[in-house]
Design an enzyme around this catalytic site. Structure first.
Site, PDB file in Angstrom:
ATOM      1  N   PRO A  11       8.531  21.958   3.087  1.00 17.31           N
ATOM      2  CA  PRO A  11       7.429  21.146   2.578  1.00 17.31           C
ATOM      3  C   PRO A  11       6.174  21.938   2.232  1.00 17.31           C
ATOM      4  O   PRO A  11       5.800  22.881   2.945  1.00 17.31           O
ATOM      5  CB  PRO A  11       7.105  20.192   3.725  1.00 17.31           C
ATOM      6  CG  PRO A  11       8.230  20.269   4.658  1.00 17.31           C
ATOM      7  CD  PRO A  11       9.017  21.502   4.374  1.00 17.31           C
ATOM      8  N   ASN A  12       5.554  21.518   1.168  1.00 19.65           N
ATOM      9  CA  ASN A  12       4.250  22.019   0.698  1.00 19.65           C
ATOM     10  C   ASN A  12       4.301  23.401   0.062  1.00 19.65           C
ATOM     11  O   ASN A  12       3.302  23.858  -0.491  1.00 19.65           O
ATOM     12  CB  ASN A  12       3.199  22.005   1.826  1.00 19.65           C
ATOM     13  CG  ASN A  12       2.889  20.605   2.294  1.00 19.65           C
ATOM     14  OD1 ASN A  12       2.575  19.742   1.472  1.00 19.65           O
ATOM     15  ND2 ASN A  12       2.997  20.341   3.585  1.00 19.65           N
ATOM     16  N   ARG A  19      -2.829  25.962  -2.291  1.00 19.50           N
ATOM     17  CA  ARG A  19      -3.092  25.988  -0.842  1.00 19.50           C
ATOM     18  C   ARG A  19      -4.037  27.148  -0.530  1.00 19.50           C
ATOM     19  O   ARG A  19      -4.361  27.963  -1.401  1.00 19.50           O
ATOM     20  CB  ARG A  19      -1.767  26.151  -0.076  1.00 19.50           C
ATOM     21  CG  ARG A  19      -0.787  25.023  -0.326  1.00 19.50           C
ATOM     22  CD  ARG A  19       0.449  25.155   0.523  1.00 19.50           C
ATOM     23  NE  ARG A  19       0.208  24.780   1.914  1.00 19.50           N
ATOM     24  CZ  ARG A  19       1.136  24.842   2.877  1.00 19.50           C
ATOM     25  NH1 ARG A  19       2.351  25.274   2.600  1.00 19.50           N
ATOM     26  NH2 ARG A  19       0.855  24.475   4.105  1.00 19.50           N
ATOM     27  N   TYR A  24      -1.935  31.914   2.365  1.00 22.91           N
ATOM     28  CA  TYR A  24      -0.665  31.844   1.632  1.00 22.91           C
ATOM     29  C   TYR A  24      -0.634  32.678   0.359  1.00 22.91           C
ATOM     30  O   TYR A  24       0.347  32.619  -0.381  1.00 22.91           O
ATOM     31  CB  TYR A  24      -0.357  30.378   1.306  1.00 22.91           C
ATOM     32  CG  TYR A  24      -0.325  29.483   2.532  1.00 22.91           C
ATOM     33  CD1 TYR A  24       0.585  29.726   3.566  1.00 22.91           C
ATOM     34  CD2 TYR A  24      -1.199  28.402   2.670  1.00 22.91           C
ATOM     35  CE1 TYR A  24       0.620  28.925   4.698  1.00 22.91           C
ATOM     36  CE2 TYR A  24      -1.162  27.589   3.796  1.00 22.91           C
ATOM     37  CZ  TYR A  24      -0.261  27.856   4.809  1.00 22.91           C
ATOM     38  OH  TYR A  24      -0.219  27.065   5.922  1.00 22.91           O
ATOM     39  N   ASN A  76      11.925  29.732   4.673  1.00 21.42           N
ATOM     40  CA  ASN A  76      10.563  29.395   5.081  1.00 21.42           C
ATOM     41  C   ASN A  76      10.492  27.872   5.087  1.00 21.42           C
ATOM     42  O   ASN A  76      10.327  27.244   4.042  1.00 21.42           O
ATOM     43  CB  ASN A  76       9.527  29.971   4.115  1.00 21.42           C
ATOM     44  CG  ASN A  76       8.110  29.653   4.581  1.00 21.42           C
ATOM     45  OD1 ASN A  76       7.918  28.929   5.563  1.00 21.42           O
ATOM     46  ND2 ASN A  76       7.113  30.169   3.882  1.00 21.42           N
ATOM     47  N   ALA A  79       6.061  23.647   7.765  1.00 21.14           N
ATOM     48  CA  ALA A  79       5.731  22.984   9.033  1.00 21.14           C
ATOM     49  C   ALA A  79       6.972  22.557   9.816  1.00 21.14           C
ATOM     50  O   ALA A  79       6.937  22.472  11.052  1.00 21.14           O
ATOM     51  CB  ALA A  79       4.837  21.777   8.762  1.00 21.14           C
ATOM     52  N   GLU A 100      13.860  34.583   8.778  1.00 23.96           N
ATOM     53  CA  GLU A 100      12.781  33.586   8.689  1.00 23.96           C
ATOM     54  C   GLU A 100      11.526  34.284   8.176  1.00 23.96           C
ATOM     55  O   GLU A 100      11.148  35.334   8.696  1.00 23.96           O
ATOM     56  CB  GLU A 100      12.520  33.015  10.084  1.00 23.96           C
ATOM     57  CG  GLU A 100      11.386  32.023  10.107  1.00 23.96           C
ATOM     58  CD  GLU A 100      11.100  31.496  11.509  1.00 23.96           C
ATOM     59  OE1 GLU A 100      11.657  32.024  12.494  1.00 23.96           O
ATOM     60  OE2 GLU A 100      10.314  30.552  11.612  1.00 23.96           O
ATOM     61  N   HIS A 102       7.329  33.724   6.946  1.00 24.66           N
ATOM     62  CA  HIS A 102       6.120  32.909   6.789  1.00 24.66           C
ATOM     63  C   HIS A 102       5.104  33.749   6.041  1.00 24.66           C
ATOM     64  O   HIS A 102       4.969  34.954   6.309  1.00 24.66           O
ATOM     65  CB  HIS A 102       5.550  32.486   8.149  1.00 24.66           C
ATOM     66  CG  HIS A 102       6.485  31.602   8.905  1.00 24.66           C
ATOM     67  ND1 HIS A 102       6.639  30.266   8.613  1.00 24.66           N
ATOM     68  CD2 HIS A 102       7.341  31.876   9.919  1.00 24.66           C
ATOM     69  CE1 HIS A 102       7.550  29.752   9.415  1.00 24.66           C
ATOM     70  NE2 HIS A 102       7.995  30.698  10.223  1.00 24.66           N
ATOM     71  N   ARG A 109      -2.888  31.583  14.252  1.00 26.80           N
ATOM     72  CA  ARG A 109      -3.467  30.337  13.749  1.00 26.80           C
ATOM     73  C   ARG A 109      -3.495  29.281  14.862  1.00 26.80           C
ATOM     74  O   ARG A 109      -3.647  29.610  16.023  1.00 26.80           O
ATOM     75  CB  ARG A 109      -2.674  29.880  12.516  1.00 26.80           C
ATOM     76  CG  ARG A 109      -2.679  30.932  11.393  1.00 26.80           C
ATOM     77  CD  ARG A 109      -1.953  30.458  10.158  1.00 26.80           C
ATOM     78  NE  ARG A 109      -2.581  29.252   9.601  1.00 26.80           N
ATOM     79  CZ  ARG A 109      -2.010  28.470   8.697  1.00 26.80           C
ATOM     80  NH1 ARG A 109      -0.798  28.761   8.239  1.00 26.80           N
ATOM     81  NH2 ARG A 109      -2.638  27.402   8.243  1.00 26.80           N
TER      82      ARG A 109
HETATM   83  C1  DQA Z   1       4.127  28.547   6.666  1.00 27.85           C
HETATM   84  C2  DQA Z   1       3.404  28.353   7.999  1.00 27.85           C
HETATM   85  C3  DQA Z   1       3.529  26.918   8.466  1.00 27.85           C
HETATM   86  O1  DQA Z   1       2.836  26.748   9.693  1.00 27.85           O
HETATM   87  C4  DQA Z   1       2.924  25.969   7.457  1.00 27.85           C
HETATM   88  O2  DQA Z   1       3.110  24.634   7.872  1.00 27.85           O
HETATM   89  C5  DQA Z   1       3.446  26.188   6.089  1.00 27.85           C
HETATM   90  C6  DQA Z   1       3.671  27.542   5.619  1.00 27.85           C
HETATM   91  C7  DQA Z   1       3.859  29.953   6.088  1.00 27.85           C
HETATM   92  O3  DQA Z   1       4.595  30.353   5.192  1.00 27.85           O
HETATM   93  O4  DQA Z   1       2.922  30.622   6.505  1.00 27.85           O
HETATM   94  O5  DQA Z   1       3.605  25.247   5.314  1.00 27.85           O
HETATM   95  O6  DQA Z   1       5.515  28.415   6.875  1.00 27.85           O
END
Ligand code: DQA
Length: 147
Positions: A11-12, A19, A24, A76, A79, A100, A102, A109
């Site tokens: 998501p997102n 963002r 990011y 990735n 959340a 994995e 991020h 954070r």
């Molecule tokens: C994320 C870190 C997560 O905590 C966050 O919710 C994201 C992006 C990252 O790539 O830093 O959506 O996975």
């Protein structure tokens, strides 16, 4: 021989570019995925990218990757990394190497980001290098010997 793998994003992540750049990076989702796919090609990896904002769609995608030819997964889950047992259960069925990633440093954070459920299923985790996190995962997978 080409190794084929998927980059699975949660998501997102489709909103990269809109963002927080501090966390990011500045590239949009499609810019980033296009350059990762090209980078993969230069290392003899055939990469494809998937993104969804919906947990169930991600689970369905993982189910197809359990059954189809797929040599590795870079994930990735956004959340969902912090709480989705349903995605954990789907990832548990995947028998190929997974890394994995991020973009942000999840340990620097909020408290709720400091746990990822999926790390123990992965070869490792790369966190905090913005877009470079993905490239580092690709570098590692490119030199991984086939079993
Ligand atoms: C994320 C870190 C997560 O905590 C966050 O919710 C994201 C992006 C990252 O790539 O830093 O959506 O996975």
């Amino acid at each position: 021989m080409y190794k084929t793998g998927w980059i699975v994003n949660g998501p997102n992540l489709n909103m990269l570019g809109f963002r927080s750049k501090e966390h990011y990076g500045s590239e949009t989702y499609s810019q980033l995925m296009d350059s990762l796919i090209n980078y993969g090609k230069s290392l003899n990896l055939e990469l494809q990218a998937f993104q969804s904002n919906h947990e169930g769609e991600i689970i369905d995608k993982l189910h197809t990757l359990v059954k189809e030819k797929c040599d590795f997964i870079i994930l990735n889950m956004g959340a969902l990394s912090h709480y989705s047992i349903a995605i954990y259960d789907a990832l548990e069925m995947v028998k190929v190497p997974m890394i994995e990633v991020h973009l942000s440093n999840i340990y620097a954070r909020e408290e709720f980001r400091k746990t990822s459920l999926f790390t123990k299923l992965c070869l490792g985790q790369i966190t905090g290098f913005k877009e470079r996190s993905y490239y580092l995962a690709i570098d590692y997978l490119a030199q991984l010997e086939e079993k």
